[in-house]
Design a protein around this motif. Sequence first.
Motif, PDB file in Angstrom:
ATOM      1  N   TRP A 653       0.834  -1.213   0.000  1.00  0.00           N
ATOM      2  CA  TRP A 653       0.000   0.000   0.000  1.00  0.00           C
ATOM      3  C   TRP A 653       0.867   1.261   0.000  1.00  0.00           C
ATOM      4  N   PHE A 654       1.986   1.220   0.731  1.00  0.00           N
ATOM      5  CA  PHE A 654       2.920   2.356   0.750  1.00  0.00           C
ATOM      6  C   PHE A 654       3.481   2.602  -0.666  1.00  0.00           C
ATOM      7  N   LEU A 655       3.865   1.508  -1.339  1.00  0.00           N
ATOM      8  CA  LEU A 655       4.408   1.631  -2.702  1.00  0.00           C
ATOM      9  C   LEU A 655       3.352   2.144  -3.676  1.00  0.00           C
ATOM     10  N   HIS A 656       2.087   1.699  -3.462  1.00  0.00           N
ATOM     11  CA  HIS A 656       0.986   2.180  -4.316  1.00  0.00           C
ATOM     12  C   HIS A 656       0.809   3.684  -4.162  1.00  0.00           C
ATOM     13  N   LYS A 657       0.843   4.164  -2.943  1.00  0.00           N
ATOM     14  CA  LYS A 657       0.705   5.591  -2.664  1.00  0.00           C
ATOM     15  C   LYS A 657       1.850   6.385  -3.300  1.00  0.00           C
ATOM     16  N   GLU A 658       3.077   5.844  -3.185  1.00  0.00           N
ATOM     17  CA  GLU A 658       4.264   6.516  -3.726  1.00  0.00           C
ATOM     18  C   GLU A 658       4.203   6.607  -5.251  1.00  0.00           C
ATOM     19  N   MET A 659       3.771   5.533  -5.895  1.00  0.00           N
ATOM     20  CA  MET A 659       3.743   5.533  -7.359  1.00  0.00           C
ATOM     21  C   MET A 659       2.689   6.498  -7.898  1.00  0.00           C
ATOM     22  N   VAL A 660       1.552   6.599  -7.192  1.00  0.00           N
ATOM     23  CA  VAL A 660       0.492   7.537  -7.617  1.00  0.00           C
ATOM     24  C   VAL A 660       0.994   8.972  -7.515  1.00  0.00           C
ATOM     25  N   GLU A 661       1.716   9.283  -6.437  1.00  0.00           N
ATOM     26  CA  GLU A 661       2.287  10.624  -6.253  1.00  0.00           C
ATOM     27  C   GLU A 661       3.267  10.978  -7.369  1.00  0.00           C
ATOM     28  N   LYS A 662       3.946   9.952  -7.913  1.00  0.00           N
ATOM     29  CA  LYS A 662       4.928  10.181  -8.983  1.00  0.00           C
ATOM     30  C   LYS A 662       4.310  10.123 -10.379  1.00  0.00           C
ATOM     31  N   GLY A 663       2.995   9.940 -10.436  1.00  0.00           N
ATOM     32  CA  GLY A 663       2.312   9.964 -11.733  1.00  0.00           C
ATOM     33  C   GLY A 663       2.251   8.630 -12.439  1.00  0.00           C
ATOM     34  N   PHE A 664       2.634   7.550 -11.740  1.00  0.00           N
ATOM     35  CA  PHE A 664       2.554   6.216 -12.346  1.00  0.00           C
ATOM     36  C   PHE A 664       1.192   5.598 -12.048  1.00  0.00           C
ATOM     37  N   SER A 665       0.861   4.512 -12.773  1.00  0.00           N
ATOM     38  CA  SER A 665      -0.452   3.879 -12.570  1.00  0.00           C
ATOM     39  C   SER A 665      -0.320   2.363 -12.487  1.00  0.00           C
ATOM     40  N   LEU A 666      -1.270   1.759 -11.782  1.00  0.00           N
ATOM     41  CA  LEU A 666      -1.281   0.308 -11.607  1.00  0.00           C
ATOM     42  C   LEU A 666      -1.695  -0.399 -12.890  1.00  0.00           C
ATOM     43  N   THR A 667      -1.194  -1.605 -13.062  1.00  0.00           N
ATOM     44  CA  THR A 667      -1.663  -2.459 -14.154  1.00  0.00           C
ATOM     45  C   THR A 667      -2.831  -3.292 -13.629  1.00  0.00           C
ATOM     46  N   ALA A 668      -3.524  -3.998 -14.513  1.00  0.00           N
ATOM     47  CA  ALA A 668      -4.641  -4.851 -14.098  1.00  0.00           C
ATOM     48  C   ALA A 668      -4.156  -5.921 -13.120  1.00  0.00           C
ATOM     49  N   ALA A 669      -2.981  -6.501 -13.387  1.00  0.00           N
ATOM     50  CA  ALA A 669      -2.441  -7.556 -12.514  1.00  0.00           C
ATOM     51  C   ALA A 669      -2.158  -7.027 -11.112  1.00  0.00           C
ATOM     52  N   SER A 670      -1.663  -5.767 -11.028  1.00  0.00           N
ATOM     53  CA  SER A 670      -1.369  -5.171  -9.716  1.00  0.00           C
ATOM     54  C   SER A 670      -2.658  -4.897  -8.946  1.00  0.00           C
ATOM     55  N   TYR A 671      -3.688  -4.401  -9.664  1.00  0.00           N
ATOM     56  CA  TYR A 671      -4.998  -4.192  -9.017  1.00  0.00           C
ATOM     57  C   TYR A 671      -5.504  -5.513  -8.438  1.00  0.00           C
ATOM     58  N   ASN A 672      -5.461  -6.568  -9.247  1.00  0.00           N
ATOM     59  CA  ASN A 672      -5.941  -7.884  -8.792  1.00  0.00           C
ATOM     60  C   ASN A 672      -5.184  -8.347  -7.550  1.00  0.00           C
ATOM     61  N   ALA A 673      -3.851  -8.166  -7.572  1.00  0.00           N
ATOM     62  CA  ALA A 673      -3.026  -8.608  -6.444  1.00  0.00           C
ATOM     63  C   ALA A 673      -3.358  -7.829  -5.179  1.00  0.00           C
ATOM     64  N   LEU A 674      -3.485  -6.495  -5.304  1.00  0.00           N
ATOM     65  CA  LEU A 674      -3.802  -5.654  -4.137  1.00  0.00           C
ATOM     66  C   LEU A 674      -5.186  -5.983  -3.573  1.00  0.00           C
ATOM     67  N   ILE A 675      -6.168  -6.122  -4.462  1.00  0.00           N
ATOM     68  CA  ILE A 675      -7.547  -6.391  -4.000  1.00  0.00           C
ATOM     69  C   ILE A 675      -7.610  -7.720  -3.250  1.00  0.00           C
ATOM     70  N   LYS A 676      -7.000  -8.780  -3.842  1.00  0.00           N
ATOM     71  CA  LYS A 676      -7.008 -10.095  -3.180  1.00  0.00           C
ATOM     72  C   LYS A 676      -6.245 -10.044  -1.856  1.00  0.00           C
ATOM     73  N   GLY A 677      -5.123  -9.309  -1.854  1.00  0.00           N
ATOM     74  CA  GLY A 677      -4.327  -9.201  -0.632  1.00  0.00           C
ATOM     75  C   GLY A 677      -5.099  -8.528   0.490  1.00  0.00           C
ATOM     76  N   PHE A 678      -5.787  -7.411   0.169  1.00  0.00           N
ATOM     77  CA  PHE A 678      -6.555  -6.692   1.192  1.00  0.00           C
ATOM     78  C   PHE A 678      -7.756  -7.522   1.657  1.00  0.00           C
ATOM     79  N   TYR A 679      -8.392  -8.226   0.732  1.00  0.00           N
ATOM     80  CA  TYR A 679      -9.571  -9.026   1.098  1.00  0.00           C
ATOM     81  C   TYR A 679      -9.172 -10.140   2.065  1.00  0.00           C
ATOM     82  N   LYS A 680      -8.016 -10.784   1.774  1.00  0.00           N
ATOM     83  CA  LYS A 680      -7.562 -11.870   2.651  1.00  0.00           C
ATOM     84  C   LYS A 680      -7.203 -11.354   4.038  1.00  0.00           C
TER      85      LYS A 680
END
Length: 738
Positions: A653-680
Amino acid sequence: MKRAAFSSYFHCLRYSYHNPFMGFGPKCLNVKFSSSLDSSNARPFPDYSPKKPSVKDTDFVHHLSTTIKQRRSEPLRRILKPFEAKFKPDYFIWVLMNIKDDYKLVLDFFNWTRLRRDPSLEALCIVVHIAVASKDLRTAHRLVFEFWGKPHLDVGNSFAQFTERLIYTYKDWGAHPFVFDVFFQVLVEAGLLLEAGKLFDKLVNYGVLFSVDSCNLFLARLSNSFDGKNMAIKVFREYPEVGVCWNTMSYNIILHSLCQLGRLKEAHNLLIQMEFRGSFPDVVSYSVIINGYCQVEQIGKVLKLLEELQVKGCKPNEYTYNSVISLLCKTGRVVEAEQVLREMINQRIFPDNVVYTTLISGFGKSGNVSAKYKLFDEMRHKKIVPDCVTYTSMINGLCEAGKVVEARKLFCEMFGKGFEPDEVTYTALIDGYCKAGEMKEALSLHNQMVEKGLTPNVVTYTALVDGLCKRGEVDIANELLLEMSEKGLQPNVCTYNALINGLCKVGNIEQAIKLMEEMDLAGFYPDTFTYTTLIDAYCKMGEMAKAHELLWVMLGKRIQPTIVTFNVLMNGFCMSGMLEDSERLIKWMFEKGIMPNATTFNFLLKQYCIRSNMRATTQIYKRMYAQGVMPDNNTYNILIKGHCKARNMKEAWFLHKEMVEKGFSLTAASYNALIKGFYKRKKFVEAKKLFEEMRTQGFVAEKEIYDIFVDVNYEEGNWENTLELCDEAIEKCLVKKT
């Protein structure tokens, strides 16, 4: 010395100073001759002493002269009919002595005489003197030019004789020094520059200097060739010693010559000296130097000179703007180039199709297709007709952006506008089709090109070979190479590289190596691309020892690998599980001063993430920062997926926040990984927020993710959301897969 064509700039330059043959009347003789020439030591002009007529000849000449004067209103051909049989060439000059004050009568009589036979050189020179004295410079110029335009003229003898006769007849038949200017200008215009220089030196002895306009014409013509430019500079330095006073136009010609010779510093110094020498630089003077600095891409000097130009109250002209726009486009500063175009238009200096084409080409190189279209439409709106170069630039840019359909439309439009595409246009579109994998269309265009009588060049064949090889059709590519050789075209490095790449793609690396050896023997030495292609092929086959060996062969031949070469090798080590070798490669790169990029580290990060060794991953990530390598979008997505897999959701989550601040965006695979990780981890709010964000971004979630949120909404009683997600899951996860 041969006459060379002026550039379009110098064509304008020549006629920007007063040309005495462009107007007639008293103004034409208002030429400033230098008074600084010491006339006390000047050689006197000879006295004219023509052959004396006999008594009988004197009576005939008197009778002829009287008849001409008395019956001047009648056609000369009729009144001189009785005199034709007894008329001798000597009579012409004797008659002229009696009628020389009547210029029209002189011309009529001269024309009547030369219809019967060519006048003597002495007679011609006398008429030229009378024409100049009568301020009829056009006729004087024409008569001299006609003489020097005769075929098979012995230039050496004719020059000596004509000069001698013109000097001999000067004192009694006009005595206007501009007659020598006329002769000088004709010699220059006829390309007889050596003779023109001799005439200048000879007339100096008689105390006569040519006008600065004539000398400028001489300088301009000299500057048409490399050797002539050096001679022009020599003349420019020496002529003031005898009294020639150069003007701004003179300086401009020499500034241009110095710049063309690459002596830019010398030209700039001369520009600075102009004011101290009594000639004030104008916009042309500055434009010449600005263009010189533009050619060598010294933007700082250009900007400084532009500022200096405006301080002096001068406005840049079309030539200045064109040079600056061309430089900015060449150096990739296309946005600034367009700003200069807008300033140019605001100054009511209207750009032509060359300026627009330069900008269109510039935006094409930067990949900004919309800007190209905007400028192209602006051209049409302003009724500036695009030419073949403009269309070709547009087609090339669209093809490079992958917009082959739009490129084809413009290609067809060219025919509708009456333009015939050339080899370059066809090649641009063929290359576009090849890169898009549409080989049928590319080969069809090639055939159309040949039918129209156009000869495909090496670039055309290389594009076709590359396209075929990328599709694995190496045999057809070889047939094209044979056709190319039959037409006398020699493959270049790019052609060989395309074929080597094709052979590597179909797994025939042995043939690719053999072709590289043939290429070497043929004198087309393998380059970085050749070796990188082969290293990549070995890496994909898992033959890392051979790949590594090729790198050392490259270095031994002093062929500099690029970062792509190292990244290919890095990926090979990582895919083969040789992570220690990968780390050693990065260390070696730093030791040799070769800066890895984010991609280099990403290969290594990915392998450690696959192995769930997040401690090593974190160390590498920190080392990247410490060594000045900034992470890219792919770096963050690799790390986020790795931490999610290792259940380090706080770090993810920290890395996600950092990348958004730098103007980068998640890929579909990263979204899937984060969502499953948080749900678990039972972080339902975060998981739901990311799921909604993912859908908004247009990404497709995995079926497992849809199942999770269908169940959640069902349990919460959100029937509408449940049905919507069910429909979406069926459409995106099931229907699209089938």
